[in-house]
Scaffold this active site. Structure first.
Site, PDB file in Angstrom:
ATOM      1  N   THR A  18      -5.497 -47.486 -54.197  1.00 40.42           N
ATOM      2  CA  THR A  18      -5.564 -45.635 -54.004  1.00 40.42           C
ATOM      3  C   THR A  18      -4.693 -45.463 -52.799  1.00 40.42           C
ATOM      4  OG1 THR A  18      -7.462 -45.988 -54.974  1.00 40.42           O
ATOM      5  CG2 THR A  18      -6.845 -43.617 -54.251  1.00 40.42           C
ATOM      6  N   ARG A  22      -4.653 -52.422 -48.635  1.00 42.89           N
ATOM      7  CA  ARG A  22      -5.826 -53.309 -48.246  1.00 42.89           C
ATOM      8  C   ARG A  22      -6.092 -54.440 -48.395  1.00 42.89           C
ATOM      9  NH1 ARG A  22      -8.657 -47.632 -48.048  1.00 42.89           N
ATOM     10  NH2 ARG A  22      -7.350 -46.017 -47.235  1.00 42.89           N
ATOM     11  N   SER A 113      -8.478 -46.961 -43.337  1.00 39.75           N
ATOM     12  CA  SER A 113      -9.305 -46.395 -43.268  1.00 39.75           C
ATOM     13  C   SER A 113     -11.002 -45.667 -42.960  1.00 39.75           C
ATOM     14  CB  SER A 113      -9.032 -45.281 -44.353  1.00 39.75           C
ATOM     15  OG  SER A 113      -9.327 -44.030 -44.716  1.00 39.75           O
ATOM     16  N   HIS A 114     -11.682 -45.312 -44.996  1.00 43.00           N
ATOM     17  CA  HIS A 114     -13.124 -45.818 -44.516  1.00 43.00           C
ATOM     18  C   HIS A 114     -13.698 -47.397 -44.320  1.00 43.00           C
ATOM     19  CE1 HIS A 114     -12.013 -45.456 -48.425  1.00 43.00           C
ATOM     20  NE2 HIS A 114     -13.322 -46.316 -48.775  1.00 43.00           N
ATOM     21  N   LYS A 126      -0.035 -48.566 -44.779  1.00 43.81           N
ATOM     22  CA  LYS A 126       0.358 -47.608 -45.762  1.00 43.81           C
ATOM     23  C   LYS A 126       1.964 -46.878 -45.253  1.00 43.81           C
ATOM     24  CE  LYS A 126      -2.182 -43.395 -45.146  1.00 43.81           C
ATOM     25  NZ  LYS A 126      -2.579 -42.406 -46.230  1.00 43.81           N
ATOM     26  N   ASP A 277     -13.711 -40.470 -40.149  1.00 47.08           N
ATOM     27  CA  ASP A 277     -13.495 -41.842 -40.885  1.00 47.08           C
ATOM     28  C   ASP A 277     -12.402 -42.726 -39.988  1.00 47.08           C
ATOM     29  OD1 ASP A 277     -11.307 -40.830 -41.655  1.00 47.08           O
ATOM     30  OD2 ASP A 277     -10.920 -41.752 -43.259  1.00 47.08           O
ATOM     31  N   ASP A 279      -9.666 -43.028 -39.437  1.00 46.85           N
ATOM     32  CA  ASP A 279      -7.824 -43.081 -39.671  1.00 46.85           C
ATOM     33  C   ASP A 279      -8.223 -41.414 -39.428  1.00 46.85           C
ATOM     34  OD1 ASP A 279      -8.687 -42.787 -42.099  1.00 46.85           O
ATOM     35  OD2 ASP A 279      -6.222 -42.628 -42.823  1.00 46.85           O
ATOM     36  N   ASP A 281      -8.576 -38.941 -41.834  1.00 46.13           N
ATOM     37  CA  ASP A 281      -8.997 -38.045 -42.692  1.00 46.13           C
ATOM     38  C   ASP A 281      -9.777 -37.439 -43.209  1.00 46.13           C
ATOM     39  OD1 ASP A 281      -9.090 -40.411 -44.114  1.00 46.13           O
ATOM     40  OD2 ASP A 281      -7.115 -40.433 -44.588  1.00 46.13           O
ATOM     41  N   ARG A 282     -10.967 -38.186 -43.408  1.00 51.41           N
ATOM     42  CA  ARG A 282     -12.481 -36.997 -43.664  1.00 51.41           C
ATOM     43  C   ARG A 282     -12.745 -36.514 -42.882  1.00 51.41           C
ATOM     44  NH1 ARG A 282     -14.681 -41.692 -48.225  1.00 51.41           N
ATOM     45  NH2 ARG A 282     -12.706 -42.508 -49.445  1.00 51.41           N
ATOM     46  N   THR A 344      -7.465 -39.401 -58.715  1.00 47.65           N
ATOM     47  CA  THR A 344      -7.814 -39.129 -57.307  1.00 47.65           C
ATOM     48  C   THR A 344      -6.863 -40.228 -56.216  1.00 47.65           C
ATOM     49  OG1 THR A 344     -10.506 -40.260 -57.752  1.00 47.65           O
ATOM     50  CG2 THR A 344      -9.791 -41.391 -56.552  1.00 47.65           C
ATOM     51  N   GLU A 363     -11.327 -33.541 -52.374  1.00 50.02           N
ATOM     52  CA  GLU A 363     -12.002 -34.833 -52.900  1.00 50.02           C
ATOM     53  C   GLU A 363     -12.812 -34.552 -52.450  1.00 50.02           C
ATOM     54  OE1 GLU A 363      -8.869 -38.278 -54.494  1.00 50.02           O
ATOM     55  OE2 GLU A 363      -8.906 -38.220 -51.651  1.00 50.02           O
ATOM     56  N   GLU A 364     -13.571 -35.439 -53.442  1.00 50.20           N
ATOM     57  CA  GLU A 364     -15.305 -35.725 -53.456  1.00 50.20           C
ATOM     58  C   GLU A 364     -15.634 -36.396 -52.231  1.00 50.20           C
ATOM     59  OE1 GLU A 364     -16.277 -38.426 -54.123  1.00 50.20           O
ATOM     60  OE2 GLU A 364     -14.684 -39.105 -55.032  1.00 50.20           O
ATOM     61  N   SER A 365     -14.840 -37.804 -52.391  1.00 51.36           N
ATOM     62  CA  SER A 365     -15.017 -38.402 -51.366  1.00 51.36           C
ATOM     63  C   SER A 365     -14.440 -38.055 -49.713  1.00 51.36           C
ATOM     64  CB  SER A 365     -13.535 -39.273 -51.251  1.00 51.36           C
ATOM     65  OG  SER A 365     -12.520 -39.452 -51.376  1.00 51.36           O
ATOM     66  N   LYS A 376      -4.931 -36.193 -46.238  1.00 48.78           N
ATOM     67  CA  LYS A 376      -6.434 -34.986 -46.021  1.00 48.78           C
ATOM     68  C   LYS A 376      -6.692 -34.999 -44.279  1.00 48.78           C
ATOM     69  CE  LYS A 376      -9.383 -39.097 -47.369  1.00 48.78           C
ATOM     70  NZ  LYS A 376      -8.738 -40.037 -48.083  1.00 48.78           N
ATOM     71  N   ARG A 496     -17.470 -46.205 -58.999  1.00 48.82           N
ATOM     72  CA  ARG A 496     -17.822 -44.973 -58.582  1.00 48.82           C
ATOM     73  C   ARG A 496     -18.291 -44.495 -59.971  1.00 48.82           C
ATOM     74  NH1 ARG A 496     -16.470 -45.819 -53.938  1.00 48.82           N
ATOM     75  NH2 ARG A 496     -14.719 -46.293 -52.655  1.00 48.82           N
TER      76      ARG A 496
HETATM   77  C1  VG1 Z   1     -11.726 -43.834 -52.516  1.00 50.15           C
HETATM   78  C2  VG1 Z   1     -11.908 -42.353 -52.243  1.00 50.15           C
HETATM   79  C3  VG1 Z   1     -10.493 -41.531 -52.515  1.00 50.15           C
HETATM   80  C4  VG1 Z   1      -9.626 -41.162 -51.036  1.00 50.15           C
HETATM   81  C5  VG1 Z   1      -9.209 -43.144 -51.393  1.00 50.15           C
HETATM   82  C6  VG1 Z   1      -8.755 -42.866 -49.819  1.00 50.15           C
HETATM   83  O1  VG1 Z   1     -10.414 -44.378 -53.417  1.00 50.15           O
HETATM   84  O2  VG1 Z   1     -12.328 -42.582 -53.317  1.00 50.15           O
HETATM   85  O3  VG1 Z   1     -10.927 -40.263 -53.190  1.00 50.15           O
HETATM   86  O4  VG1 Z   1      -8.437 -40.948 -51.762  1.00 50.15           O
HETATM   87  O5  VG1 Z   1     -10.506 -43.354 -51.082  1.00 50.15           O
HETATM   88  O6  VG1 Z   1      -9.534 -42.697 -49.014  1.00 50.15           O
HETATM   89  P1  VG1 Z   1     -11.108 -45.458 -53.931  1.00 50.15           P
HETATM   90  O7  VG1 Z   1     -10.579 -45.870 -55.168  1.00 50.15           O
HETATM   91  O8  VG1 Z   1     -11.376 -45.991 -53.671  1.00 50.15           O
HETATM   92  O9  VG1 Z   1     -11.919 -44.493 -55.223  1.00 50.15           O
HETATM   93  V1  VG1 Z   1      -9.149 -43.360 -47.284  1.00 50.15           V
HETATM   94  O10 VG1 Z   1      -9.794 -41.983 -45.893  1.00 50.15           O
HETATM   95  O11 VG1 Z   1      -9.688 -44.544 -47.040  1.00 50.15           O
HETATM   96  O12 VG1 Z   1      -7.641 -43.261 -47.034  1.00 50.15           O
HETATM   97 CO    CO Z   2      -9.632 -41.762 -44.227  1.00 50.43          CO
END
Ligand code: VG1
Ligand code: CO
Length: 543
Positions: A18, A22, A113-114, A126, A277, A279, A281-282, A344, A363-365, A376, A496
């Site tokens: 996504t 990673r 990221s998270h 990335k 988070d 990095d 962006d959240r 997504t 995004e909902e995340s 983001k 999910r």
């Molecule tokens: C998750 C979230 C998605 C977000 C992605 C990257 O992806 O659901 O909405 O864009 O993480 O976020 P997935 O494929 O695990 O559902 V970040 O802040 O980790 O770059």
């Molecule tokens: Co992030």
């Protein structure tokens, strides 16, 4: 100093998900692993010769040595210049901004990221395009293809350079500019928001807690909130970025940011709380005694963005990922502006932003952003909220109540089932997909299925098609279930389950989401036979 050509072989599994590639950190640190992928990036974009890139990461374990490797590879591949954040640290939105500000040919962001960081946790890489946004699917696919046929990579044998000192230097003939990680980003924020109004609010006694979760936003939040906006010292907690995020899971949701949640729900809660988070962006936003779901946050920001100077002209449109609730759509309809539903992942918003068709995206995340960058942006969302609070002079709870009264409420929750055996998760999704054609008309938990499909997206700007982006089951009463497997995990599969139910009001607007959604949750378990396939009946994380 010479550019060396090193023989290598393809390494399986270097397929970006996504958001980039990673893997567990030891995997990334393994022989040729990072090098193969970075060479594949350069090859997939037509080579690095003569180009300028941005480089930075979220500071997690291996960030610093990975940066030295990437710099030496850029030099050996003939890049003209790399702009690097000090200590190789840049938040993802700050990197996106630097790519755009300096009109570069793209950038490499080192982050998972998270996901947790550390010697045994996760690392990631990335590539972002010249527009500042994540590489689209066609480009990440080309990178992946390249990793399957790679035979050599190029790397300079120059010594490491000092990334601690801001200023210009060179590496084997390539210009390197080390920049302060925060300055340009903070300046951008000052152009978008009414800093004097927010400063006056803090001076008037407004209190806030920002939990940086020992991740990259610490220095950004401290500079902007405390130094420039006058929030009390100590407003930012966990503000020192650590290579292992202090053992925390740098994912701003009620489960992982429980310290913040406890404080915000407690007797001495500040007026406003937020977290970001790994990095940066959240964002998670919390009022005193009230949690704001990310889908609702996007809707509130869309309805109120015009109160901030950067958006005073109004919005061209609002875009949301498909699993995000339709709350933002209701605002778009009321404002008479465009609305878009994408798969997504932030890479799908880029074209809409570039074409000027969407101004806000979410995004909902816990991801929200705008056309100021192509990622983001956690702190941006927090600042937009602060600007709105400064203008409206109301509590978060009052703003939420008014919003629901005006637009109705899309009760919403996401249930994550982590670390499921991949074969079991795949079998469950395959059976669910096979059942879709016969679902319409089916009754479950007192609700009737209106339709069910596997979401496919045709980009309205370039016509590219992305299929199989998540199963959705729609009910005649407007409720909805969406299911998909995560594309960011590094262990097994994560299922999910996204749950939504609309209540128009005026009654029933203040229920607990888990209670309001109970029939939809039961329906999801029955229709997908989650327990039967995975042996799991309860999610690990509820947001
Ligand atoms: C998750 C979230 C998605 C977000 C992605 C990257 O992806 O659901 O909405 O864009 O993480 O976020 P997935 O494929 O695990 O559902 V970040 O802040 O980790 O770059
Ligand atoms: Co992030």
């Amino acid at each position: 100093m010479t550019a060396l050509t090193i023989a290598t072989q393809p390494i399986a599994g270097q397929k970006p998900g996504t958001s980039g590639l990673r893997k567990k950190t030891p995997v990334f640190m393994g022989p040729h692993y990072l090098q193969n992928f970075v060479q594949a990036i350069f090859d997939a974009i037509g080579g690095a010769a003569g180009k300028t890139f941005v480089l930075g990461g979220d500071g997690r374990y291996f960030n610093d040595s990975a940066a030295q490797i990437i710099l030496k590879m850029a030099a050996a591949n003939g890049a003209a210049k790399v702009i690097v954040g000090q200590h190789a640290v840049l938040s993802t939105p700050a990197a996106s901004h630097l790519i755009r500000l300096n009109k570069t040919d793209g950038g490499i962001i080192m982050s998972a990221s998270h996901n947790p960081g550390g010697p045994e946790e996760d690392f990631g890489v990335k590539f972002n395009m010249p527009n500042g946004g994540p590489a689209p699917e066609a480009v990440t696919e080309a990178m992946y293809q390249r990793t399957t046929e790679i035979t050599e990579y190029r790397i300079s044998d120059a010594p490491d350079i000092d990334l601690g000192r801001v200023g210009a230097t060179t590496l084997d003939g390539m210009a390197v500019e080390v920049v302060d990680s925060v300055t340009d980003y903070a300046a951008l924020m000052e152009t978008l928001f009414d800093f004097p109004a927010i400063r006056a609010m803090f001076a008037g006694g407004f209190t806030m807690r920002f939990d940086a979760m020992c991740a990259v936003t610490g220095p950004y939040a401290t500079e902007i909130l405390e130094n420039r906006l006058g929030a009390a010292k100590g407003t930012v907690t966990h503000g020192t970025p650590l290579p292992d995020f202090g053992g925390m899971h740098p994912d701003p949701n009620p489960t992982w940011a429980h310290e913040l949640m406890d404080e915000m729900m407690g007797p001495n809660a500040p007026d406003f709380g937020a977290a970001s988070d790994g990095d940066g962006d959240r964002n998670m936003v919390v009022g005193r005694g009230v949690y704001v779901s990310p889908s609702d946050s996007l809707a509130v920001l869309a309805a109120n963005a015009h109160l901030a100077p950067g958006y005073a002209r109004g919005l061209a449109g609002v875009a949301r990922s498909m699993p995000t609730s339709a709350a933002a759509d209701r605002v778009a309809d009321a404002l008479g502006i465009g609305k878009f539903e994408t798969p997504t992942g932030w890479k799908f918003f880029g074209n809409l932003l570039d074409a000027g068709r969407a101004t806000l995206c979410g995004e909902e995340s816990f991801g929200t952003g705008s056309d100021h960058v192509r990622e983001k942006d956690g702190l941006w969302a927090v600042l937009l909220w602060l600007n709105i609070l400064a203008v409206r002079q109301q509590s978060v709870a009052a703003i939420m109540a008014e919003h629901f009264a005006r637009f109705g409420r899309n009760y919403y929750s996401r249930h994550d089932f982590e670390a499921i055996a991949t074969d079991k998760a795949d079998a469950m999704m395959a059976a669910l997909r096979a059942s879709l054609p016969d679902l319409a008309g089916h009754e479950v938990e007192g609700m009737t299925v209106q339709g069910a499909d596997d979401f496919a997206y045709t980009d309205p700007v370039d016509g590219s098609v992305s299929a199989k982006q998540g199963v959705r089951i729609l009910f005649t009463d407007g409720s909805r279930i969406v299911m998909r497997l995560s594309g960011t995990g590094t262990e097994g599969a994560t299922l999910r389950v996204y749950l939504e139910r609309f209540t128009p009001g005026p009654d029933g607007l203040d229920h607990d989401p888990q209670e309001a959604l109970a029939p939809v949750i039961r329906a999801a378990h029955q229709l997908a036979r989650i327990g039967e396939f995975t042996g799991r009946t309860e999610p690990n994380v509820i947001t």
